[in-house]
Design an enzyme around this catalytic site. Structure first.
Site, PDB file in Angstrom:
ATOM      1  N   LYS A  84       1.706   2.221  -5.108  1.00  0.00           N
ATOM      2  CA  LYS A  84       2.162   1.444  -6.506  1.00  0.00           C
ATOM      3  C   LYS A  84       1.202   2.404  -7.459  1.00  0.00           C
ATOM      4  CE  LYS A  84       2.437  -2.342  -4.827  1.00  0.00           C
ATOM      5  NZ  LYS A  84       1.787  -2.048  -2.827  1.00  0.00           N
ATOM      6  N   GLN A 136       2.031  -6.219  -3.077  1.00  0.00           N
ATOM      7  CA  GLN A 136       2.074  -6.344  -1.905  1.00  0.00           C
ATOM      8  C   GLN A 136       3.309  -5.342  -1.685  1.00  0.00           C
ATOM      9  OE1 GLN A 136       1.232  -9.659  -3.678  1.00  0.00           O
ATOM     10  NE2 GLN A 136      -0.548  -8.496  -2.644  1.00  0.00           N
ATOM     11  N   GLY A 167      -4.470  -3.928  -3.539  1.00  0.00           N
ATOM     12  CA  GLY A 167      -5.469  -2.909  -4.580  1.00  0.00           C
ATOM     13  C   GLY A 167      -4.642  -1.624  -4.625  1.00  0.00           C
ATOM     14  N   HIS A 168      -4.702  -1.845  -5.919  1.00  0.00           N
ATOM     15  CA  HIS A 168      -4.112  -0.568  -6.247  1.00  0.00           C
ATOM     16  C   HIS A 168      -5.152   0.965  -7.161  1.00  0.00           C
ATOM     17  CE1 HIS A 168      -0.300  -3.814  -6.905  1.00  0.00           C
ATOM     18  NE2 HIS A 168      -0.891  -3.089  -5.507  1.00  0.00           N
ATOM     19  N   ASP A 199       0.669  -0.928   0.169  1.00  0.00           N
ATOM     20  CA  ASP A 199      -0.291  -0.111  -0.453  1.00  0.00           C
ATOM     21  C   ASP A 199       0.933   1.190   0.232  1.00  0.00           C
ATOM     22  OD1 ASP A 199      -2.263  -1.222   0.051  1.00  0.00           O
ATOM     23  OD2 ASP A 199      -1.798  -1.566   2.150  1.00  0.00           O
TER      24      ASP A 199
HETATM   25  P1  GDP Z   1      -0.882   0.079  -3.714  1.00  0.00           P
HETATM   26  O1  GDP Z   1      -1.298  -1.332  -3.294  1.00  0.00           O
HETATM   27  O2  GDP Z   1       0.168   0.104  -3.563  1.00  0.00           O
HETATM   28  O3  GDP Z   1      -1.547   0.654  -4.752  1.00  0.00           O
HETATM   29  O4  GDP Z   1      -1.214   0.863  -2.733  1.00  0.00           O
HETATM   30  P2  GDP Z   1      -3.649   1.571  -2.260  1.00  0.00           P
HETATM   31  O5  GDP Z   1      -3.795   2.101  -3.190  1.00  0.00           O
HETATM   32  O6  GDP Z   1      -3.485   0.192  -1.139  1.00  0.00           O
HETATM   33  O7  GDP Z   1      -2.783   2.802  -0.579  1.00  0.00           O
HETATM   34  C1  GDP Z   1      -2.650   3.758  -0.890  1.00  0.00           C
HETATM   35  C2  GDP Z   1      -3.576   5.441  -0.877  1.00  0.00           C
HETATM   36  O8  GDP Z   1      -2.932   6.193  -0.406  1.00  0.00           O
HETATM   37  C3  GDP Z   1      -4.291   4.956  -2.108  1.00  0.00           C
HETATM   38  O9  GDP Z   1      -5.397   5.500  -1.198  1.00  0.00           O
HETATM   39  C4  GDP Z   1      -4.338   5.925  -2.441  1.00  0.00           C
HETATM   40  O10 GDP Z   1      -5.101   6.801  -3.643  1.00  0.00           O
HETATM   41  C5  GDP Z   1      -3.662   7.152  -2.013  1.00  0.00           C
HETATM   42  N1  GDP Z   1      -2.019   7.817  -2.130  1.00  0.00           N
HETATM   43  C6  GDP Z   1      -1.374   7.717  -2.774  1.00  0.00           C
HETATM   44  N2  GDP Z   1      -0.274   8.446  -3.142  1.00  0.00           N
HETATM   45  C7  GDP Z   1      -0.528   9.401  -2.345  1.00  0.00           C
HETATM   46  C8  GDP Z   1       0.057  10.817  -1.344  1.00  0.00           C
HETATM   47  O11 GDP Z   1       1.484  10.625  -2.341  1.00  0.00           O
HETATM   48  N3  GDP Z   1      -0.671  11.411  -0.413  1.00  0.00           N
HETATM   49  C9  GDP Z   1      -2.284  11.201  -0.379  1.00  0.00           C
HETATM   50  N4  GDP Z   1      -2.613  11.744   0.721  1.00  0.00           N
HETATM   51  N5  GDP Z   1      -2.566   9.344  -0.432  1.00  0.00           N
HETATM   52  C10 GDP Z   1      -1.769   8.723  -1.281  1.00  0.00           C
HETATM   53  P1  IMO Z   2      -1.023  -4.070  -1.762  1.00  0.00           P
HETATM   54  O1  IMO Z   2      -0.614  -5.035  -3.530  1.00  0.00           O
HETATM   55  C1  IMO Z   2      -1.144  -4.927   2.059  1.00  0.00           C
HETATM   56  C2  IMO Z   2      -1.361  -8.652   3.310  1.00  0.00           C
HETATM   57  C3  IMO Z   2      -2.570  -8.966   4.276  1.00  0.00           C
HETATM   58  C4  IMO Z   2      -1.615 -10.097   5.191  1.00  0.00           C
HETATM   59  C5  IMO Z   2      -0.237 -11.287   4.335  1.00  0.00           C
HETATM   60  C6  IMO Z   2      -0.724 -12.099   3.677  1.00  0.00           C
HETATM   61  O2  IMO Z   2      -2.095  -3.721  -2.163  1.00  0.00           O
HETATM   62  O3  IMO Z   2      -0.059  -3.285  -1.612  1.00  0.00           O
HETATM   63  P2  IMO Z   2      -2.406 -12.644   1.844  1.00  0.00           P
HETATM   64  O4  IMO Z   2      -3.883 -12.985   1.651  1.00  0.00           O
HETATM   65  O5  IMO Z   2      -1.354 -12.332   0.880  1.00  0.00           O
HETATM   66  O6  IMO Z   2      -2.298 -14.161   2.024  1.00  0.00           O
HETATM   67  O7  IMO Z   2      -2.412 -11.581   3.455  1.00  0.00           O
HETATM   68  O8  IMO Z   2      -0.333 -10.111   3.025  1.00  0.00           O
HETATM   69  N1  IMO Z   2      -0.976  -8.588   2.023  1.00  0.00           N
HETATM   70  C7  IMO Z   2      -1.467  -6.981   1.998  1.00  0.00           C
HETATM   71  N2  IMO Z   2      -0.729  -5.683   2.706  1.00  0.00           N
HETATM   72  N3  IMO Z   2      -1.115  -4.450   0.732  1.00  0.00           N
HETATM   73  C8  IMO Z   2      -1.282  -6.064  -0.001  1.00  0.00           C
HETATM   74  O9  IMO Z   2      -0.842  -5.428  -0.915  1.00  0.00           O
HETATM   75  C9  IMO Z   2      -1.232  -6.932   0.435  1.00  0.00           C
HETATM   76  N4  IMO Z   2      -1.407  -8.022   0.287  1.00  0.00           N
HETATM   77  C10 IMO Z   2      -1.407  -8.933   1.426  1.00  0.00           C
HETATM   78  O10 IMO Z   2      -2.707  -8.101   4.849  1.00  0.00           O
HETATM   79  O11 IMO Z   2      -1.178  -9.279   6.753  1.00  0.00           O
HETATM   80 MG    MG Z   3      -3.400  -2.206  -2.073  1.00  0.00          MG
END
Ligand code: GDP
Ligand code: IMO
Ligand code: MG
Length: 423
Positions: free
Chosen positions: A16, A224, A40-41, A13
């Site tokens: 990415k 991840q 979840g991207h 998270d």
């Molecule tokens: P990913 O899994 O690495 O793609 O990241 P996620 O989407 O799960 O989580 C990142 C969260 O931070 C999302 O809700 C994005 O919309 C948000 N986000 C990304 N970059 C920024 C930033 O620079 N500032 C803020 N406030 N939110 C951001």
């Molecule tokens: P993105 O791509 C954050 C964590 C889960 C759990 C562990 C194992 O959005 O960054 P799994 O379902 O893979 O067996 O879970 O890994 N986990 C993540 N945490 N971002 C993710 O993906 C994750 N994918 C798995 O919360 O601790």
């Molecule tokens: Mg994510």
């Protein structure tokens, strides 16, 4: 040409999805290489927010092709839902010929999810906090050589293969107790399989290498983060794939000498979802504030993310493992208004001061040793040029660069695609 790799350096998270979307105009192909719908991207533009689980984050760019690589595990039901939702928003990457899928990618079955849930339910305190998407059991069947692959859906004996695997799963599940009814899920699975067949299947190894031969640019998108890598993360509190750069080689079919830039993403602080060690975790009001201001709730499961200060021993480790050549720092805006911020430079561990992740971090406490850094007050979300970056934020970036020895190339100051600065 080489394949650039973009991956998370913390526990996932890091942002990415947003950054892949921002960089995608520079690339002819975006290729997801591991993980599955545990990811979840999130990306935002034109006041719209999109969350992708399986589909690469390059689909919103008109000219970019997208590949779901062989290293990804695919839940056809979730993939279909993702594509249906995109269609409702006016995007149809399948009809537009912008999405192909690796035929060697493995399928997540409804019974894989039951196995994931059954395994977690028996772990009590020690549970991993899996996303319950069936990721672990699917990779287990892959390495156990029992798995079903995307290409199998086109074979005449697909149903037989499916039944054989489900029977095996049923016998394992029966040891956990009564097997829940999954007939509805199974029906949805087969409907989604029919839909999946409409997506062109390719051999990702040939597909990607052909792009390279033609001089086209490729970006491999990780899911991840490095600290969730099955070999190098905080095992067993990890996911079941190699989230590090080597995973791009096996997850796409690209030789190591074809890897170019390795772009590592980290948040200006740290978060983690699920169980496992997190040395810099904050249990106080500051942690709550980071969660609130940063909207730190999972994009896939909605769970509250654990929050804490940046962890430099972990970050340096991730940079080493991946051979990171440039960095992206996200969520700098979230730290605005904190009078002091903190960077963990070492751990106090077994009475010693160490600067690496110890093997037994899951059983022996590694207490963070912090350096205090002056915070900044300015709202960053509207800034458009590097000249507007507050002096103290510049100093924080410089401090981190000196600590880890790799330059920060991009600074993200908000969730929208336009809230990105090139340094
Ligand atoms: P990913 O899994 O690495 O793609 O990241 P996620 O989407 O799960 O989580 C990142 C969260 O931070 C999302 O809700 C994005 O919309 C948000 N986000 C990304 N970059 C920024 C930033 O620079 N500032 C803020 N406030 N939110 C951001
Ligand atoms: P993105 O791509 C954050 C964590 C889960 C759990 C562990 C194992 O959005 O960054 P799994 O379902 O893979 O067996 O879970 O890994 N986990 C993540 N945490 N971002 C993710 O993906 C994750 N994918 C798995 O919360 O601790
Ligand atoms: Mg994510």
């Amino acid at each position: 040409m080489a394949v650039d790799v973009l991956l998370g350096l913390q526990w996932g998270d890091e942002g990415k999805g947003k950054i892949v979307d921002v960089l995608s105009p520079k690339y002819d192909l975006i290729a997801r290489f591991q993980g599955g719908p545990n990811a979840g991207h999130t990306l935002e533009f034109d006041n719209q927010k999109y969350v992708l689980n399986t589909i690469p984050s390059g689909i919103f760019n008109d000219k970019t092709m997208n590949l779901i690589g062989n290293g990804v595990v695919i839940d056809p039901i979730i993939l279909k839902r993702e594509l249906d939702n995109l269609k409702k928003s006016g995007f149809d990457p399948v009809a537009d010929g912008k999405l192909v899928i690796g035929r060697k990618a493995h399928l997540i079955l409804p019974t894989h999810q039951l196995l994931d849930a059954a395994s977690e339910s028996k772990m009590g305190e020690g549970k991993i906090g899996s996303t319950l998407k069936g990721i672990g059991p699917t990779y287990m069947d892959k390495t156990g050589r029992n798995g079903l692959r995307v290409g199998d859906t086109l074979l005449v004996d697909f149903k037989e293969k499916y039944d054989r695997l489900v029977n095996k799963h049923k016998s394992i599940l029966s040891h956990y107790g009564e097997i829940p009814d999954f007939s509805e899920k199974e029906q949805a699975f087969f409907e989604a399989i029919e839909y999946l067949k409409s997506i062109p299947q390719v051999d990702s190894e040939h597909f990607v290498n052909q792009y390279l031969r033609e001089g086209k640019s490729v970006l491999a998108e990780g899911a991840q983060g490095a600290m969730l890598d099955v070999d190098f993360g905080s095992y067993p509190f990890v996911t079941s794939s190699n989230t590090t750069a080597a995973g791009a080689c096996t997850g796409l079919g690209v030789a190591p000498n074809k890897i170019g830039a390795v772009i590592g993403i980290f948040k200006a602080y740290c978060t983690r979802v699920g169980g496992g060690p997190f040395p810099t975790e904050l249990f106080d009001e500051t942690g709550e504030e980071l969660r609130k201001i940063g909207h730190e709730f999972g994009a896939t499961t909605g769970r509250a993310r654990r929050t804490g200060w940046i962890d430099l021993p972990a970050l340096k480790y991730a940079i080493m493992l991946n051979g990171v050549t440039e960095l992206v720092m996200t969520k700098a805006d979230v730290l605005s208004g904190f009078e002091k911020i903190y960077a963990c430079t070492h751990y106090q561990y077994n009475g010693e001061k160490i600067d690496y992740m110890p093997y037994d971090i899951c059983s022996v406490e590694a207490k963070p040793v912090y350096e205090e850094i002056a915070g900044w007050n300015e709202d960053l979300t509207g800034i458009k040029t590097i000249g507007e970056i507050p002096e103290k934020l510049n100093a924080y970036v410089k401090y981190l660069e000196e600590q880890v020895g790799v330059p920060v190339r991009y600074l993200s100051v908000g969730p929208d695609r336009v809230q990105t600065l090139t340094l």
